[in-house]
Write an enzyme that holds these catalytic residues in place. Sequence first.
Site, PDB file in Angstrom:
ATOM      1  CB  CYS A 190      13.303  -8.481   4.502  1.00 53.89           C
ATOM      2  SG  CYS A 190      12.315  -9.776   4.332  1.00 53.89           S
ATOM      3  CB  CYS A 205      10.048 -13.295  -1.561  1.00 48.83           C
ATOM      4  SG  CYS A 205      10.906 -11.872  -2.174  1.00 48.83           S
ATOM      5  CG  ASN A 245       3.235   0.137   2.796  1.00 45.88           C
ATOM      6  OD1 ASN A 245       4.243   0.511   2.498  1.00 45.88           O
ATOM      7  ND2 ASN A 245       2.813  -1.217   2.453  1.00 45.88           N
ATOM      8  N   GLY A 246       2.072  -2.567   5.173  1.00 44.62           N
ATOM      9  CA  GLY A 246       2.763  -3.454   5.736  1.00 44.62           C
ATOM     10  C   GLY A 246       1.986  -4.700   6.177  1.00 44.62           C
ATOM     11  CB  SER A 287       8.166  -4.050 -13.953  1.00 44.53           C
ATOM     12  OG  SER A 287       7.930  -5.177 -14.681  1.00 44.53           O
ATOM     13  CG  ASP A 302       9.342  -8.872 -16.348  1.00 47.28           C
ATOM     14  OD1 ASP A 302       9.191  -7.923 -16.057  1.00 47.28           O
ATOM     15  OD2 ASP A 302       8.210  -9.811 -16.518  1.00 47.28           O
ATOM     16  CG  ASP A 303       9.968  -7.189 -12.083  1.00 49.56           C
ATOM     17  OD1 ASP A 303       8.922  -6.942 -13.185  1.00 49.56           O
ATOM     18  OD2 ASP A 303       9.287  -7.589 -11.142  1.00 49.56           O
ATOM     19  CB  CYS A 313      -0.903  -0.047   1.031  1.00 52.07           C
ATOM     20  SG  CYS A 313      -2.204  -1.288   1.511  1.00 52.07           S
ATOM     21  CE1 TYR A 328       5.987  -4.938 -10.793  1.00 55.08           C
ATOM     22  CE2 TYR A 328       5.340  -5.057  -8.544  1.00 55.08           C
ATOM     23  CZ  TYR A 328       5.161  -5.005  -9.827  1.00 55.08           C
ATOM     24  OH  TYR A 328       3.877  -4.715 -10.461  1.00 55.08           O
ATOM     25  N   GLY A 349      -0.972   0.771  -5.135  1.00 54.81           N
ATOM     26  CA  GLY A 349      -2.499   0.324  -4.816  1.00 54.81           C
ATOM     27  C   GLY A 349      -3.295   0.795  -5.586  1.00 54.81           C
TER      28      GLY A 349
HETATM   29  P1  5GP Z   1       3.988 -14.080 -13.321  1.00 53.44           P
HETATM   30  O1  5GP Z   1       3.224 -13.663 -14.509  1.00 53.44           O
HETATM   31  O2  5GP Z   1       5.209 -14.829 -13.278  1.00 53.44           O
HETATM   32  O3  5GP Z   1       3.253 -14.534 -12.190  1.00 53.44           O
HETATM   33  O4  5GP Z   1       4.241 -12.511 -12.704  1.00 53.44           O
HETATM   34  C1  5GP Z   1       5.601 -11.926 -13.098  1.00 53.44           C
HETATM   35  C2  5GP Z   1       5.120 -10.467 -13.553  1.00 53.44           C
HETATM   36  O5  5GP Z   1       4.311  -9.774 -12.618  1.00 53.44           O
HETATM   37  C3  5GP Z   1       6.328  -9.532 -13.732  1.00 53.44           C
HETATM   38  O6  5GP Z   1       6.145  -8.946 -14.946  1.00 53.44           O
HETATM   39  C4  5GP Z   1       6.266  -8.722 -12.734  1.00 53.44           C
HETATM   40  O7  5GP Z   1       6.694  -7.317 -13.076  1.00 53.44           O
HETATM   41  C5  5GP Z   1       4.952  -8.636 -12.096  1.00 53.44           C
HETATM   42  N1  5GP Z   1       4.742  -8.478 -10.841  1.00 53.44           N
HETATM   43  C6  5GP Z   1       5.818  -8.789  -9.584  1.00 53.44           C
HETATM   44  N2  5GP Z   1       5.217  -8.713  -8.501  1.00 53.44           N
HETATM   45  C7  5GP Z   1       4.258  -8.049  -8.714  1.00 53.44           C
HETATM   46  C8  5GP Z   1       3.260  -7.661  -7.918  1.00 53.44           C
HETATM   47  O8  5GP Z   1       3.276  -7.559  -6.701  1.00 53.44           O
HETATM   48  N3  5GP Z   1       2.167  -7.009  -8.269  1.00 53.44           N
HETATM   49  C9  5GP Z   1       1.979  -6.868  -9.682  1.00 53.44           C
HETATM   50  N4  5GP Z   1       0.632  -6.319 -10.001  1.00 53.44           N
HETATM   51  N5  5GP Z   1       2.745  -7.354 -10.739  1.00 53.44           N
HETATM   52  C10 5GP Z   1       3.799  -8.065 -10.024  1.00 53.44           C
HETATM   53 MG    MG Z   2       5.947  -6.665 -15.065  1.00 58.30          MG
END
Ligand code: 5GP
Ligand code: MG
Length: 472
Positions: free
Chosen positions: A440, A443, A109-110, A290, A352-353, A6, A249, A35
């Site tokens: 941290c 993950c 947030n958290g 991203s 990608d990230d 958030c 990200y 958010g």
């Molecule tokens: P996947 O399709 O592998 O489940 O998700 C990876 C994609 O989701 C990546 O393109 C990344 O940028 C995006 N992503 C990673 N973490 C989050 C998040 O917490 N929220 C959203 N909306 N996108 C995310």
């Molecule tokens: Mg993405």
Amino acid sequence: MLRDACGVIGISLRDPSSSVAKSIYYALHSLQHRGQEAAGISVHDGKAMRTHRGMGLVSEVFDDAQIALLRGSVGIGHVRYPTTGESCIENAQPLLVKYRDGGIAVAHNGNLVNTRALREQLEAAGDIFHSTSDTEVVAHLFVRELQRHDLVDAVRALTRKLVGSYSMVFLYGNTVLAVRDPLGIKPLCIGKLENGFMVASESVAVDTLTGKLVRDVKPGELVVIREGEIECHVLSHNTPAHCIFEYIYFARPDSIMDGRLVYDVRVNIGGVLAEEHPADADTVAPIPDSGITLAVGYHQRSGIRYRECLMKNRYVGRTFIMPDQSMRETAVRLKLNTIRPNIDGHKLVLVDDSIVRGTTSVRIVKMVRDAGAKSVHIRIGSPPIVAPCYLGIDMASRDELIAAHKTIAGVEAVLDADSLGYVSLDGLIRAIGIPKEHLCTGCLTGYYPVEIPGENCNVSQTKITEYLNDTS
Ligand code: 5GP
Ligand code: MG
């Protein structure tokens, strides 16, 4: 569905006749990426508190008439993507609690990991809850502490009861209180405005209001802003454990966190990725949006030309109705389209990230192959995500995480990529420039900086145990 953290804002202006709601509104817009499910603002005009909250984007929740009704020179705001509690208006924030000396609004947030126990204790003592959110538990506890202590000691006593991540803002009469958990897991910073002070999840909100970034709120620090003046109290001293995923990200690249411009960190990550995982390719392209800054870094370090191959439609929102099977392909194309001449006959590195479930990458590899790519090398700016987040990101459960039960070769096969390379944890940490023990990495490693039932704990980071047992 993946869930963002958030965003929170708190502002106090010096002149009591000035109006803060518009500033909070703009600041929330700049945190919209944190958010999109709900938004809210609470303000105080010296006599009364007023709140407006709603489901949807900031622009959907507020209009000029509502902003005009929110009179006062002090207030807080929130954008929400839920980490706990159901998706409903009762769980939108700021959350309000009334008690005999007035009302308090809270935005959080958290994610707290001990709220169930705290809630049971409070219910046993007769408190009644209206929502399923963690934040209401915090508000009730805070009211109790305020009846026993002065303001600073009440916050200190409150934070001793909370376990987890929190960057929290309270509106208490004409005062904004902001507190960051002892590990500083989620970001929070202080900004100086021409006519007051603010706190915000990210410094882009300070930029938006043409303020000046003062610094991050320290882990375990309380910031009190009243009548446009600021006062800070460090409530505890700990080794920090900043969320590494903010750098990968979440945060906007134009934000400064812990003294680092997130853009620079991401360019560095892309550079390390290029060193660790070179590719026989003629084109580097981001998976938008991203992956953009990471791809720039990969291009700079590798010398491979940068050329966008995929275009994202930013206006396909949450409200987009999922079509039937026959329209699936159209829906995918509406969100993301290929730039065919940049792909056809080329050997691509796509950056990608992160890979969470793998859905995005699978789809994209297929798309660029259909557009004529000769080869597709996937490069990821984070190590494999192998464990869930309990501290504010809620990215997926362990069985949904593709890397939790597959080797890298296994993921590569699912993606149908010619090669797959993840940045190493050490490389990532080097790119960020913060010592590993100050981050941290739950993950990515399955080791968390707070004790979570059934999970491993990174003991070197839990110096707060002693402090939590102090029940004074
Ligand atoms: P996947 O399709 O592998 O489940 O998700 C990876 C994609 O989701 C990546 O393109 C990344 O940028 C995006 N992503 C990673 N973490 C989050 C998040 O917490 N929220 C959203 N909306 N996108 C995310
Ligand atoms: Mg993405």
